[in-house]
Write an enzyme that holds these catalytic residues in place. Sequence first.
Site, short mmCIF file in Angstrom:
data_model
loop_
_atom_site.label_atom_id
_atom_site.label_comp_id
_atom_site.label_asym_id
_atom_site.label_seq_id
_atom_site.Cartn_x
_atom_site.Cartn_y
_atom_site.Cartn_z
N MET A 183 3.15 -2.94 -2.29
CA MET A 183 4.20 -2.17 -2.00
C MET A 183 4.07 -0.92 -2.81
SD MET A 183 8.26 -2.95 -1.68
CE MET A 183 8.70 -3.41 -3.18
N CYS A 184 4.38 0.32 -2.40
CA CYS A 184 4.50 1.50 -3.16
C CYS A 184 5.58 2.56 -2.65
CB CYS A 184 3.01 2.07 -2.98
SG CYS A 184 1.44 1.32 -3.50
#
Lengths: 300, 227
Positions: free
Chosen positions: A1-2
Amino acid sequence: MCGIVGLYLKNKALESELGALFTPMLIAMTDRGPDSAGFAIYGDEVAADWVKLTLRHPDINYDWEILAGRIKEAFAAPVEWFSNNKVAVFKVQTSAEQLEPFIAEQAPEVLVLSAGRSIEILKEVGLPADIAKTFNLPGMQGSHIIGHTRMATESAVTMEGSHPFSTGEDLCLVHNGSLSNHNRLRLELQREGIRFETENDSEVAAGYLTWRLKQGDTLGEALEHALKDLDGFFTFAIGTRNGFAVMRDPIACKPAVLAETDDYVAMASEYQALTTLPGIENAKVWEPEPATLYVWERDQ
Amino acid sequence: MKTVDLQKQSVRELNQALHDQVAECTEREWVVTDPKGAHNIACGLDQNLTVDIQGHAGYYCAGMNKKAHITVHGNVGQGVAENMMSGVVRIKGDASQAAGATAHGGLLVIEGNAGARCGISMKGVDIVVKGNVGHMSCFMGQAGNLVVCGDAGDALGDSLYEVHIYVKGSVKSLGADCVEKEMRPEHISELSELLNRAGVEEDPAAFKRYGSARQLYNFKVDNASAY
């Protein structure tokens, strides 16, 4: 996730507030990416026969004046520079093709983060709030900016592995997702002469765009090709000298939301990052379609 | 009526106050202000409450809902009303992907557009979308109804079980084992009732019906070489 965020100003009167408007957007994405953060800001453009480089040295006390002196001497050209933490912005009356090999030879430990007429890339390991403070992001001015908060998955938490990745002059990319064919693609691009600094998959996406643009593609064509050649999940935000673009892969697992008013276009992984923007209550807010290119550009 | 400002109270406090209404219902009408895209607003409700959310909500809004009537005056992120059991969830704006995922019952109305995978693995919920739905909507849908007043994206109803799908606009493509079916009087009647419950004015005769061809239900020895 970013987390990825972008802000493109349509109203020039807001340019002095770009950093201040953008800082809370970047910090809002800390939950999605606490490992490292960075941003590419566009503004303070140099003349067509000048180049602007963002350089980084691991030693905060590095003497940039010496490097500036050598450049001035070797190129017999005016040099302007300023430093910001471990990074320095150099403006020289020459071309990137001439200047980059000279710096690599004279100061091999100096990393070139970006090259162009307008772009400056600043990135470090750490929390987005700390990085914004380190570089005094709230005080920065410009026309548009894209940023990234990283939760590392496929390669190490390092400054080099942080986003944005520059993909040629005045071009950069931030990525939320993961590519599954990046090793093969990296080898193919290396054969085409594209250089890579890391094992990071997003850098391969950046390198791919650089290669397509060198083949003569427009940004739109390069991204159309990317849809075919990149295997994996991605939401991209891409900065160019006079605009910015957003594209999601056809499966569109990775989130994105866009907002537009008369004053700006903003993009973020989550709506939470947009809530501090002026007039957001009445902005047009929507989710970009899969495999669809969104581009905003200002007149040259 | 009780108002909760999410800039003054946390989502956790709001949800706890809503959950507390199960043991003893002291307040039926709730208004949530300034949500600013927060995730998990009004999740896990199990009481006959009305909750009005005034602004955009984040992920998983109104998830696992039972009995409550929840209205969002804005857009919602992914997974709105996921695994809803009963009650009504109404979104005045757009919904992101996986709206109504795995929901077993109740009614989900999206007045704007829904993103990809709307109604994925739905198990009995009724979903009415006034706008369009994205690709892979109703993937592996098992039971319930999906009504789309606009257009549907690619691979509608892929690997479908027994959901009834009604689409007024165009369908970009049908997924594996999803076929167009005849619109018989009982379907017109079912669709009229759904539109009526959702408060959407459309002519049921303008819709087409899609359902499962039932070719993927059981293992077929002829397909063995495909595995």
